[in-house]
Design an enzyme around this catalytic site. Structure first.
Site, mmCIF file in Angstrom:
data_model
loop_
_atom_site.group_PDB
_atom_site.id
_atom_site.type_symbol
_atom_site.label_atom_id
_atom_site.label_comp_id
_atom_site.label_asym_id
_atom_site.label_seq_id
_atom_site.Cartn_x
_atom_site.Cartn_y
_atom_site.Cartn_z
ATOM 1 N N SER A 90 0.704 -1.037 0.066
ATOM 2 C CA SER A 90 -0.133 0.052 -0.099
ATOM 3 C C SER A 90 1.059 1.586 0.050
ATOM 4 O O SER A 90 1.760 1.676 0.993
ATOM 5 C CB SER A 90 -0.767 0.233 1.070
ATOM 6 O OG SER A 90 -1.740 1.422 1.431
ATOM 7 N N ASN A 91 0.951 1.401 -1.127
ATOM 8 C CA ASN A 91 1.934 3.853 -0.826
ATOM 9 C C ASN A 91 0.965 4.540 -0.206
ATOM 10 O O ASN A 91 1.527 5.312 0.859
ATOM 11 C CB ASN A 91 0.902 3.700 -2.283
ATOM 12 C CG ASN A 91 1.769 3.069 -3.812
ATOM 13 O OD1 ASN A 91 3.060 3.309 -3.674
ATOM 14 N ND2 ASN A 91 0.768 3.345 -4.844
#
Ligand code: PLP
Length: 337
Positions: free
Chosen positions: A83-84
Site C-alpha cells: 500500500s502506497n
C-alpha cells in the site's frame, strides 16, 4: 467562483504542509514523438516526498490536520502489503511524532521486506496482520481493541479518500492552473489512474467550480465504471459540503474508462510492462506496475487508436507508486519488448 475564493476556503481547513509542493510540470517530448500523437506532459506527483512520493501526500495534508486537532494517541490505517497510502501515512506520522499502526492484508511475509513494506519498517510503523479476515474488518477490530485499551486511535480511511482528502486535489488543480498561467499554457485533457476515486474527485470538483474546460479522464484500476463514477460523485459532493459550497455533481460528470482492468487489481500484464518500459526508456520516468503503469498503458493505447486529436495537449498526472516496482522486479525484466 474565483481561484482566490476557493483557495481561501481551503486555507480555513488549516492543512499541514508535508512533502514537496509544488510538483514539477514537465513536457514529455520523446514519449510524444515515439507515439506520434498529441503533445503530452506530466504532473510529477510521484515527487511529493514522504518516503519517495505519491498522491496520498496531498490528501494527508488535509486529513492529518484534522487528526492533529483530535489529539489522538496513535494513527491507524490499512491496506495491502504494498500500500502506497500506508507508507505515506507512516512516513507523515514519523514527521509529526505520532505512532502509526498499519493493518495490512494477509500474513506477515517470511521473505525479506521489499518495496513499500520495507519503507514502512524504516519509518518505524507498527504492524497488525489481517490474516483470514478482510482488511476492513481487521481495521475495525484493531480500532476497537485500541479503544478498549483506553487509547484514542485516529483512523485514516482507505486511500486517504474522504471529504478532507479530496480537498488535497482541489488544491492540486489550483496549483496546476497557476503553473499553466506562468507558462502561458493550457491543457485539453488530464488522464490519471483512479482507484478509490479521491484524486479524480478533487481535480474534477475544482474544474467544475472554476469553470475550467479541461476534460479529466480517470482510468479505473479496480472497479467497473459505473461503480467508480458513483463513488467519485459521492466524494466530490462530500468535499463540496465540507467547503460550504453550493454545488452537487452527478456520476456522469466524471468520465471513467474501465477497459484496462486486465487480470485485476495488482496483476501486471503486457499493458503495464510495456508502458513502464517505454516511459522509462524515452523520458527516464519510472511508473508503477499497479496504478500509473496501467493508466499510462491505457493512455498509450488511446493515443494509438487516435482518440486524441493531434493538436491536443494531454497531461498525464503521475500519482506515484515507485516502491512497488521493486516488488515486481522479476516480472518487469522478463518477457518481450
Ligand atoms: C492510491 C493511488 C492511486 C489512486 O488514487 P485514488 O485517489 O484512490 O483514486 C493512484 N496511483 C497511485 C500510485 C496510488 O498510490
Amino acid at each position: 467562483m474565483t481561484k482566490q475564493t476557493l483557495k481561501s476556503k481551503l486555507t480555513q481547513l488549516h492543512p499541514v504542509q508535508l512533502g514537496h509542493l509544488n510538483t514539477p510540470l514537465d513536457p514529455l517530448p520523446r514519449l510524444s514523438k515515439a507515439l506520434g500523437g498529441p503533445e503530452m506532459w506530466v504532473k510529477r506527483d510521484d515527487m511529493t516526498g514522504l518516503a519517495t512520493g505519491g498522491n496520498k501526500v496531498r490528501k494527508l495534508n488535509f486529513v492529518l490536520a484534522d487528526m492533529l486537532q483530535h489529539k489522538p494517541d496513535l494513527v491507524l490505517t490499512a491496506g495491502g502489503l504494498q500500500s502506497n497510502q500506508a507508507r505515506q501515512t507512516a512516513a507523515a506520522c514519523s514527521i509529526l511524532g505520532m505512532p502509526c499502526t498499519l493493518v495490512l492484508a494477509g500474513e506477515e511475509p517470511q521473505e525479506h521486506a521489499q518495496g513499500n513494506y520495507l519503507l514502512d519498517q524504516l519509518v518505524d510503523a507498527s504492524f497488525v496482520w489481517a490474516g483470514d479476515t478482510t482488511v476492513k474488518e481487521a481495521l475495525e477490530n484493531e480500532a476497537a481493541r485500541q479503544r478498549a485499551a483506553g487509547k484514542n486511535a485516529y483512523v485514516v480511511p482507505f486511500g486517504a479518500s474522504n471529504d478532507l482528502g479530496v480537498c488535497g486535489y482541489v488544491a492540486a488543480f489550483i496549483e496546476l492552473l497557476e503553473q499553466c498561467e506562468n507558462l502561458n499554457l493550457s491543457f485539453d485533457d488530464i488522464v490519471l489512474a483512479s482507484g478509490s476515486g479521491g484524486t479524480q474527485a478533487g481535480l474534477a470538483l475544482a474544474a467544475a467550480l472554476l469553470n475550467s474546460p479541461i476534460r479529466i479522464f480517470g482510468i479505473s484500476i479496480i472497479e467497473p465504471a459505473t461503480v467508480l463514477q458513483q463513488e467519485i460523485a459521492r466524494l466530490a459532493n462530500a468535499a463540496a459540503l465540507l467547503l460550504g459550497l453550493d454545488i452537487r455533481l452527478t456520476p456522469d460528470q466524471f468520465p471513467v474508462n474501465a477497459d484496462y482492468l486486465g487480470g485485476g487489481y495488482g496483476v501486471m500484464g503486457d499493458l503495464e510492462r510495456e508502458s513502464i518500459r517505454l516511459t522509462a526508456r524515452t523520458e527516464g520516468i519510472i511508473l508503477d506496475p499497479v496504478y500509473t503503469g496501467r493508466a499510462m498503458g491505457a493512455l498509450i493505447d488511446l493515443v494509438r487508436k487516435s482518440c486524441f486529436a493531434p493538436g491536443e495537449r494531454v497531461l498525464f498526472w503521475h500519482t506515484g507508486g515507485l516502491p512497488a516496482v521493486f516488488e515486481y522486479a522479476g516480472q518487469l525484466t522478463q518477457g518481450s519488448e
